[in-house]
Design an enzyme around this catalytic site. Structure first.
Site, PDB file in Angstrom:
ATOM      1  N   TYR A  98       0.938  -1.150  -0.004  1.00  0.00           N
ATOM      2  CA  TYR A  98       0.066   0.164  -0.104  1.00  0.00           C
ATOM      3  C   TYR A  98       0.942   1.293   0.089  1.00  0.00           C
ATOM      4  CZ  TYR A  98      -4.355   2.129  -0.225  1.00  0.00           C
ATOM      5  OH  TYR A  98      -5.377   3.051  -0.782  1.00  0.00           O
ATOM      6  N   ARG A 150      -8.368  10.117  -8.968  1.00  0.00           N
ATOM      7  CA  ARG A 150      -7.485  10.829  -7.851  1.00  0.00           C
ATOM      8  C   ARG A 150      -7.051   9.577  -7.100  1.00  0.00           C
ATOM      9  NH1 ARG A 150      -8.285  11.149  -2.423  1.00  0.00           N
ATOM     10  NH2 ARG A 150      -7.085   9.556  -2.856  1.00  0.00           N
ATOM     11  N   LYS A 168      -6.066  -2.338  -1.202  1.00  0.00           N
ATOM     12  CA  LYS A 168      -6.983  -2.117  -0.153  1.00  0.00           C
ATOM     13  C   LYS A 168      -7.602  -3.407   0.367  1.00  0.00           C
ATOM     14  CE  LYS A 168      -7.585   2.015   1.387  1.00  0.00           C
ATOM     15  NZ  LYS A 168      -8.079   3.177   1.508  1.00  0.00           N
ATOM     16  N   GLU A 239     -13.559   4.265  -3.930  1.00  0.00           N
ATOM     17  CA  GLU A 239     -12.113   4.565  -3.492  1.00  0.00           C
ATOM     18  C   GLU A 239     -11.353   5.375  -4.615  1.00  0.00           C
ATOM     19  OE1 GLU A 239     -10.547   3.011  -0.638  1.00  0.00           O
ATOM     20  OE2 GLU A 239      -8.886   4.238  -0.923  1.00  0.00           O
ATOM     21  N   ASP A 240     -10.823   6.589  -4.137  1.00  0.00           N
ATOM     22  CA  ASP A 240      -9.852   7.126  -4.879  1.00  0.00           C
ATOM     23  C   ASP A 240     -10.675   7.651  -6.138  1.00  0.00           C
ATOM     24  OD1 ASP A 240      -8.081   6.991  -3.220  1.00  0.00           O
ATOM     25  OD2 ASP A 240      -6.342   6.229  -4.376  1.00  0.00           O
ATOM     26  N   ASP A 262     -13.914   5.296   1.808  1.00  0.00           N
ATOM     27  CA  ASP A 262     -13.066   5.287   2.502  1.00  0.00           C
ATOM     28  C   ASP A 262     -12.092   6.641   2.845  1.00  0.00           C
ATOM     29  OD1 ASP A 262     -11.194   3.983   4.653  1.00  0.00           O
ATOM     30  OD2 ASP A 262      -9.668   4.063   3.116  1.00  0.00           O
ATOM     31  N   ASP A 263     -12.067   7.234   1.438  1.00  0.00           N
ATOM     32  CA  ASP A 263     -11.357   8.381   1.596  1.00  0.00           C
ATOM     33  C   ASP A 263     -11.777   9.513   2.463  1.00  0.00           C
ATOM     34  OD1 ASP A 263      -9.337   7.457  -0.333  1.00  0.00           O
ATOM     35  OD2 ASP A 263     -11.043   7.509  -1.797  1.00  0.00           O
ATOM     36  N   ASN A 402      -0.305  11.922   1.175  1.00  0.00           N
ATOM     37  CA  ASN A 402       0.352  10.792   0.665  1.00  0.00           C
ATOM     38  C   ASN A 402       0.463  11.192  -0.779  1.00  0.00           C
ATOM     39  OD1 ASN A 402       0.212   9.070   2.944  1.00  0.00           O
ATOM     40  ND2 ASN A 402      -2.022   8.738   2.692  1.00  0.00           N
TER      41      ASN A 402
HETATM   42  P1  NAD Z   1      -8.912  16.069  -2.779  1.00  0.00           P
HETATM   43  O1  NAD Z   1      -8.553  16.100  -3.901  1.00  0.00           O
HETATM   44  O2  NAD Z   1     -10.333  15.661  -2.413  1.00  0.00           O
HETATM   45  O3  NAD Z   1      -8.560  17.447  -1.691  1.00  0.00           O
HETATM   46  C1  NAD Z   1      -7.598  18.185  -2.140  1.00  0.00           C
HETATM   47  C2  NAD Z   1      -7.760  19.417  -1.455  1.00  0.00           C
HETATM   48  O4  NAD Z   1      -6.275  20.138  -1.247  1.00  0.00           O
HETATM   49  C3  NAD Z   1      -8.634  20.260  -2.366  1.00  0.00           C
HETATM   50  O5  NAD Z   1      -9.564  20.881  -1.380  1.00  0.00           O
HETATM   51  C4  NAD Z   1      -7.836  21.431  -2.815  1.00  0.00           C
HETATM   52  O6  NAD Z   1      -8.311  22.566  -2.979  1.00  0.00           O
HETATM   53  C5  NAD Z   1      -6.678  21.455  -1.863  1.00  0.00           C
HETATM   54  N1  NAD Z   1      -5.547  22.128  -2.424  1.00  0.00           N
HETATM   55  C6  NAD Z   1      -4.846  21.726  -3.433  1.00  0.00           C
HETATM   56  N2  NAD Z   1      -3.704  22.709  -3.495  1.00  0.00           N
HETATM   57  C7  NAD Z   1      -3.580  23.599  -2.447  1.00  0.00           C
HETATM   58  C8  NAD Z   1      -2.767  24.352  -1.899  1.00  0.00           C
HETATM   59  N3  NAD Z   1      -1.687  24.605  -2.585  1.00  0.00           N
HETATM   60  N4  NAD Z   1      -3.194  24.882  -0.805  1.00  0.00           N
HETATM   61  C9  NAD Z   1      -4.288  24.632  -0.224  1.00  0.00           C
HETATM   62  N5  NAD Z   1      -5.064  23.799  -0.335  1.00  0.00           N
HETATM   63  C10 NAD Z   1      -4.862  22.971  -1.711  1.00  0.00           C
HETATM   64  O7  NAD Z   1      -8.052  14.854  -1.885  1.00  0.00           O
HETATM   65  P2  NAD Z   1      -8.223  14.196  -0.560  1.00  0.00           P
HETATM   66  O8  NAD Z   1      -8.964  12.957  -0.818  1.00  0.00           O
HETATM   67  O9  NAD Z   1      -8.831  15.246   0.472  1.00  0.00           O
HETATM   68  O10 NAD Z   1      -6.618  13.882  -0.309  1.00  0.00           O
HETATM   69  C11 NAD Z   1      -5.639  14.818   0.056  1.00  0.00           C
HETATM   70  C12 NAD Z   1      -4.402  14.032   0.426  1.00  0.00           C
HETATM   71  O11 NAD Z   1      -4.656  13.302   1.762  1.00  0.00           O
HETATM   72  C13 NAD Z   1      -3.868  13.142  -0.502  1.00  0.00           C
HETATM   73  O12 NAD Z   1      -2.364  13.161  -0.507  1.00  0.00           O
HETATM   74  C14 NAD Z   1      -4.238  11.808   0.005  1.00  0.00           C
HETATM   75  O13 NAD Z   1      -3.275  10.601  -0.002  1.00  0.00           O
HETATM   76  C15 NAD Z   1      -4.211  12.157   1.624  1.00  0.00           C
HETATM   77  N6  NAD Z   1      -4.945  11.233   2.456  1.00  0.00           N
HETATM   78  C16 NAD Z   1      -4.452  10.652   3.700  1.00  0.00           C
HETATM   79  C17 NAD Z   1      -5.109   9.878   4.274  1.00  0.00           C
HETATM   80  C18 NAD Z   1      -4.320   9.389   5.638  1.00  0.00           C
HETATM   81  O14 NAD Z   1      -3.426   9.437   5.930  1.00  0.00           O
HETATM   82  N7  NAD Z   1      -5.004   8.168   6.291  1.00  0.00           N
HETATM   83  C19 NAD Z   1      -6.333   9.548   3.891  1.00  0.00           C
HETATM   84  C20 NAD Z   1      -6.715   9.976   2.956  1.00  0.00           C
HETATM   85  C21 NAD Z   1      -6.409  10.810   2.201  1.00  0.00           C
END
Ligand code: NAD
Length: 545
Positions: A98, A150, A168, A239-240, A262-263, A402
């Site tokens: 993963y 995504r 997953k 997912e994603d 899950d996201d 991530n």
């Molecule tokens: P998403 O695309 O839904 O959201 C991304 C957000 O970031 C959007 O609101 C966008 O406007 C904002 N953004 C982009 N560039 C920016 C900047 N320069 N300044 C401020 N905001 C900005 O994505 P997501 O599903 O919310 O995932 C985001 C991140 O979180 C990914 O890297 C994902 O891998 C990570 N994530 C981690 C976990 C975990 O650690 N358990 C779980 C889920 C997601």
């Protein structure tokens, strides 16, 4: 466990069936009874020996992508051994199957492709999705589906996103013991807008740009209806998906079928568990905290919604609870005066002057915690971290983006620029850090603490719905597994090696909610843990003859 001989295929068919194969571990009796004599070298190895051999070879490989490929090949030929390897070496193997390695594996998917796994359904398959699902030889209880738009923080990976549902579902088995025969990974190929992939001769998906609008929605609808027709009561985990689809699909289907994202929901649950741990260290309650999110997408609004739900459960008024969460997106602080905000951001659009950058928002709002989920690496700069340490005795710093390259800061930076006072969690793993002679062991806010147990609980009680209340129960359960010794070394989560035990407890808590709310289709057992344990897959080899 002895399995009836009649149900087991013989000879090469058996050796080539990854769900049944034991390789050189077939016993003398099995070799005679199952037509294997001569098809295997004479010496019989134990599963432990096979695992040791595999690990020795794995550790010699030059990089993590090659290790991913070796693990995928093992998965394809001997599932029991694959899951023994994962379960017995979870800290070492999880980052390979993963995040972070799976991100690179998706980007290189067409180049490292060996055998298909799961089902690929494309926009060209409209009108025959149910027929296609019937090609699957097993009866799944859980489907993980992506449209690849995504993938982690890596954007559109098209059909290459299949690495994610496969990974997953491996975690469902490894972390909670969900039977691999009941897991179905699905990729919906809607096209891709990733030009690099479209120009890559080895890309596995359709050569077309993404379909949008009604055609997209119609394929999703057909897929969802077909899953329920062909595999009644199967759980569908989204997912994603990109956030413009993720929220609305969740809203559209959560009241109709047993589904979750899950996201949004799993992330929320694991992050809230980390917050609960941080509160134990600080000796504060949730309502004392104020969170500033960097990012306002699926993870951010999902986490904020569950924090609010947890505050409300503690008796805080919902309007007050929402005021404790603030979001910064790519345009700056989300405020009431901003026009055209997406629906999921509206609860967090508070009265405030427009602010365009994170640092200014931090200085204005003085949060107790910052949660990075924008997938922009390095955004928790030394200045941001020092400011958090100036404002707070114990600043909460969650760098959840991530893969590792997208993390807002490293564990080392978090401790270094807060004088070792940060209560830190990350999305990708970081090694322990020695700060001022003390070894800090930061742990991953890894969704795999949560979703496998949620899925196992839902399967065991035959849940008709997966609800936010179940994710709140999961967060509380996970947090309750964190020991004072964990907290003392800076760990806001239990060790990943405990996930099977943690998942079983989460499954019990989830099933309990399902029974209380009338969502369980199976009759209530005398003892919930026994019900859960009856569904747990054991990767040790069964005896066939
Ligand atoms: P998403 O695309 O839904 O959201 C991304 C957000 O970031 C959007 O609101 C966008 O406007 C904002 N953004 C982009 N560039 C920016 C900047 N320069 N300044 C401020 N905001 C900005 O994505 P997501 O599903 O919310 O995932 C985001 C991140 O979180 C990914 O890297 C994902 O891998 C990570 N994530 C981690 C976990 C975990 O650690 N358990 C779980 C889920 C997601």
């Amino acid at each position: 466990m002895k399995t009836s001989r009649e149900s087991i295929p013989h000879g090469l068919t058996l050796l080539q069936n990854p769900l049944l194969n034991k390789g050189t571990a077939f016993t003398e009796t099995e070799r005679d009874a199952l037509g294997l004599r001569g098809l295997l070298p004479p010496h019989i190895h134990t599963q432990d020996e096979q695992m040791a051999r595999f690990m020795e070879n794995l550790r010699k490989l030059p990089d993590t992508l090659e290790q991913f490929v070796a693990l995928a090949a093992l998965h394809d030929r001997n599932e029991a051994l694959f899951f023994r390897v994962v379960c017995d070496n979870v800290d070492e193997i999880m980052p390979l199957i993963y995040t972070p390695t799976v991100g690179l594996a998706c980007q290189r998917f067409g180049h490292i492709f060996q055998r298909p796994r799961g089902m690929f359904i494309s926009i060209n398959d409209r009108g025959r999705v149910a027929e296609i699902l019937r090609n699957w030889p097993h009866q799944p209880r859980i489907i993980v589906v992506t449209d690849g738009e995504r993938i982690l923080g890596l954007g559109d990976q098209g059909a290459n996103g299949m690495g994610i549902p496969v990974g997953k579902l491996s975690l469902y088995t490894a972390c909670a013991g969900v039977d691999p025969a009941t897991c179905l990974p699905v990729t919906l190929d809607m096209g891709t807008n990733n030009e690099t992939l479209l120009n890559d001769p080895y890309y596995v998906g359709l050569r077309r740009h993404r379909v949008t609008g009604p055609a997209y929605d119609e394929l999703i609808e057909e897929f969802i209806v077909a899953t329920q027709e062909v595999f009644p009561d199967v759980i569908v985990q989204f997912e994603d998906f990109a956030n413009h689809n993720a929220f609305r699909l969740l809203e559209k289907y959560r009241g109709r079928i047993c589904t979750f994202n899950d996201d949004i929901q799993g992330t929320a649950s694991v992050a809230l568990a980390g917050v609960f741990s941080a509160l134990r260290v600080k000796g504060t309650s949730l309502a004392d905290e104020k969170f500033l999110f960097l990012g306002a997408g699926e993870a951010a609004t999902g986490i904020a919604d569950l924090i609010v739900a947890a505050m409300v459960a503690e008796g805080v008024d919902i309007a007050v609870a929402r005021q404790r969460c603030w979001l910064v997106d790519s345009k700056g602080l989300v405020v009431k005066s901003r026009e055209g905000l997406a629906a999921q951001k509206l609860p967090y659009a508070h009265d405030h002057a427009a602010v365009t950058d994170f640092m200014s928002a931090l200085l204005d709002l003085k949060p107790t915690g910052i949660i990075g989920v924008a997938a922009v690496g390095g955004t928790f700069t030394p200045e941001v971290l020092r400011t958090m340490a100036d404002i707070n005795e114990r600043p909460i710093v969650f760098a959840l983006s991530n893969p590792t390259s997208k993390a807002e800061c490293t564990a080392e930076q978090a401790y270094q620029f807060t004088d070792g006072r940060a209560l830190f969690a990350s999305g990708s793993p970081f090694l322990p850090v020695t700060y001022n002679g003390k070894v800090m062991v930061p742990r991953q806010g890894n969704n795999s603490y949560i979703f496998p147990g949620v899925g196992l609980g839902a399967i065991a009680c035959g849940a008709r719905r997966v609800t936010d209340e179940m994710f709140l129960a999961a967060a509380n359960t996970l947090a309750s597994q964190v020991t004072p010794a964990d907290l003392d070394q800076g760990s806001l989560f239990p060790p990943l090696s405990n996930t099977r035990e943690v998942s079983a407890r989460i499954a019990v808590a989830v099933a309990e909610v399902a029974y209380q709310r009338g969502f369980a289709s199976k009759s209530r057992p005398e003892e919930m843990l026994s019900l859960i344990q009856a569904h747990v897959y054991d990767p040790h080899y069964p005896v066939y003859a």
